[in-house]
Design an enzyme around this catalytic site. Sequence first.
Site, PDB file in Angstrom:
ATOM      1  CG  HIS A 169      -6.897  33.891 -17.056  1.00 59.75           C
ATOM      2  ND1 HIS A 169      -7.695  34.073 -18.314  1.00 59.75           N
ATOM      3  CD2 HIS A 169      -7.733  33.314 -16.337  1.00 59.75           C
ATOM      4  CE1 HIS A 169      -8.902  33.328 -18.146  1.00 59.75           C
ATOM      5  NE2 HIS A 169      -9.180  33.155 -16.841  1.00 59.75           N
ATOM      6  CD  GLU A 216     -10.406  35.307 -15.028  1.00 62.17           C
ATOM      7  OE1 GLU A 216      -9.859  34.743 -14.052  1.00 62.17           O
ATOM      8  OE2 GLU A 216     -11.164  34.919 -15.690  1.00 62.17           O
ATOM      9  CG  HIS A 233     -15.177  32.233 -11.169  1.00 62.82           C
ATOM     10  ND1 HIS A 233     -15.400  30.810 -10.915  1.00 62.82           N
ATOM     11  CD2 HIS A 233     -14.350  32.107 -12.356  1.00 62.82           C
ATOM     12  CE1 HIS A 233     -14.731  29.955 -11.725  1.00 62.82           C
ATOM     13  NE2 HIS A 233     -14.138  30.632 -12.413  1.00 62.82           N
ATOM     14  CD  GLU A 245      -8.105  33.258 -10.593  1.00 66.11           C
ATOM     15  OE1 GLU A 245      -7.142  32.207 -10.420  1.00 66.11           O
ATOM     16  OE2 GLU A 245      -8.819  33.234 -11.624  1.00 66.11           O
TER      17      GLU A 245
HETATM   18  O1  LIG Z   1      -9.398  30.328 -15.407  1.00 63.34           O
HETATM   19  C1  LIG Z   1     -10.094  31.135 -14.773  1.00 63.34           C
HETATM   20  O2  LIG Z   1      -9.379  31.709 -13.710  1.00 63.34           O
HETATM   21  C2  LIG Z   1     -11.293  31.662 -15.011  1.00 63.34           C
HETATM   22  O3  LIG Z   1     -11.678  32.450 -14.187  1.00 63.34           O
HETATM   23  C3  LIG Z   1     -12.184  31.101 -16.149  1.00 63.34           C
HETATM   24  C4  LIG Z   1     -13.210  31.986 -16.186  1.00 63.34           C
HETATM   25  O4  LIG Z   1     -14.600  31.359 -15.914  1.00 63.34           O
HETATM   26  C5  LIG Z   1     -13.077  32.310 -17.726  1.00 63.34           C
HETATM   27  O5  LIG Z   1     -12.144  33.150 -17.846  1.00 63.34           O
HETATM   28  C6  LIG Z   1     -14.295  32.958 -18.216  1.00 63.34           C
HETATM   29  O6  LIG Z   1     -14.409  33.730 -19.322  1.00 63.34           O
HETATM   30 MG   LIG Z   2     -10.136  33.055 -12.662  1.00 58.25          MG
END
Ligand SMILES: O=C(O)C(=O)C[C@H](O)[C@H](O)CO
Ligand SMILES: [Mg+2]
Length: 395
Positions: A299, A249, A199, A223
């Site tokens: 994504h 994303e 994240h 990721e």
């Molecule tokens: O699904 C993903 O890869 C994410 O990082 C989910 C995130 O928490 C989401 O996109 C935030 O809006």
């Molecule tokens: Mg993500």
Amino acid sequence: MKISEIQPIVLTSKEKGAATWASSMILVKLVTSNGEIGYGEAVPTLRIISVYNAIKQVSKSYVGKEVEDVEKNYHEWYKQDFYLGRSFESATSVSAIDIASWDILGKELGAPIYKLLGGKVRDKVPVYANGWYKDCVTPLDFAERAKEVMGRGYKAVKFDPFGEYFNWIDEMGLRESEERVKAVREALGEDAGILIEHHGRFNSKSSQLVAKRLEKYNPLFMEEPVHHEDVEGLKEYRERTNVRVALGERLVSLKEAYFYISQGLVDVLQPDITNIGGVTIAKKVVDIAEARDLEIAFHNAFGPIQNAVSIQVSATVNNLLMLENFYDWFPQWKRDLIGNVTPVEEGHVRVLEKPGIGVEVNEKLVDELKAEPEALDVKEEPVWVVGGTWKRYLK
Ligand SMILES: O=C(O)C(=O)C[C@H](O)[C@H](O)CO
Ligand SMILES: [Mg+2]
């Protein structure tokens, strides 16, 4: 056909999804002069009010135009907005309207949009599971839940094992995340795909420590290992680790995607069709990525319209790795909204043949779930993690 109306609609329900942002969505309804209706989806996260209002502003550039002119209409907004490349609200708004335009284009021609993009290279799309680990804290929690997911036929799982660590990670944090990943690897065996979601929470030094610790568990990719805007940190991470990087994303334009591709900063590109510029821009990004032999894993974390269009485009992408999927961990109303026609079966989703994005929206349910745009609470646990995981277990 001319676009006569574009309506943003906030949908929410009391049933919470795997994360706060999962409990709402922004549907975009586009109506043409002869009454044809197309649907798109914009991303709420912590921007429900501003995205809702941005859609109204972007619509001013689309209403009255020919719905079929997706390229021309996107580039007109690109010219008008001045800040498109820097504005998430603008990017997700134009993306949602573009998706709705392609939905109508397909309906008008009686074809699912995969046919307008060069045809299918696959009849079903491989997917990986996300959203499955709500309230998982201990390694055993993760391992047991992951086994359940694989029991549903999935071949790969993504999860964020980092609890409440941000920017920095200490030895205890490294031990906690390693134990969680180790437990999942031991539970699933060597052939399962394990995708590690960071994240974008770490600085480069911390993320390099994480990579060295977790590499032995053979993650399919890491990721967003560093903060999204930390390009220098990502370069250093790439130079000093031997793991595959996935990101995308948060990309909001073709040129931004090109930067990461041309700089060799990514191995698996994860554009989000509701952020990058809709179908019109996503298909260009995929082609550039193909020229560099990158793999694509769209994504796909929000709602059933995003899921439907992501399936259609994924069907046409030769360099597809797999599609992200929260579908089985959506709040039920998100599956009901499109009549639950995109179930995951043995780790795959069938490519639908209905015209447009391939699904029909339950208008009655839209009326039931319609809500006023309002700000989401900001709690200690950020909205971007799967609920109940922002925790340590080694006190
Ligand atoms: O699904 C993903 O890869 C994410 O990082 C989910 C995130 O928490 C989401 O996109 C935030 O809006
Ligand atoms: Mg993500």
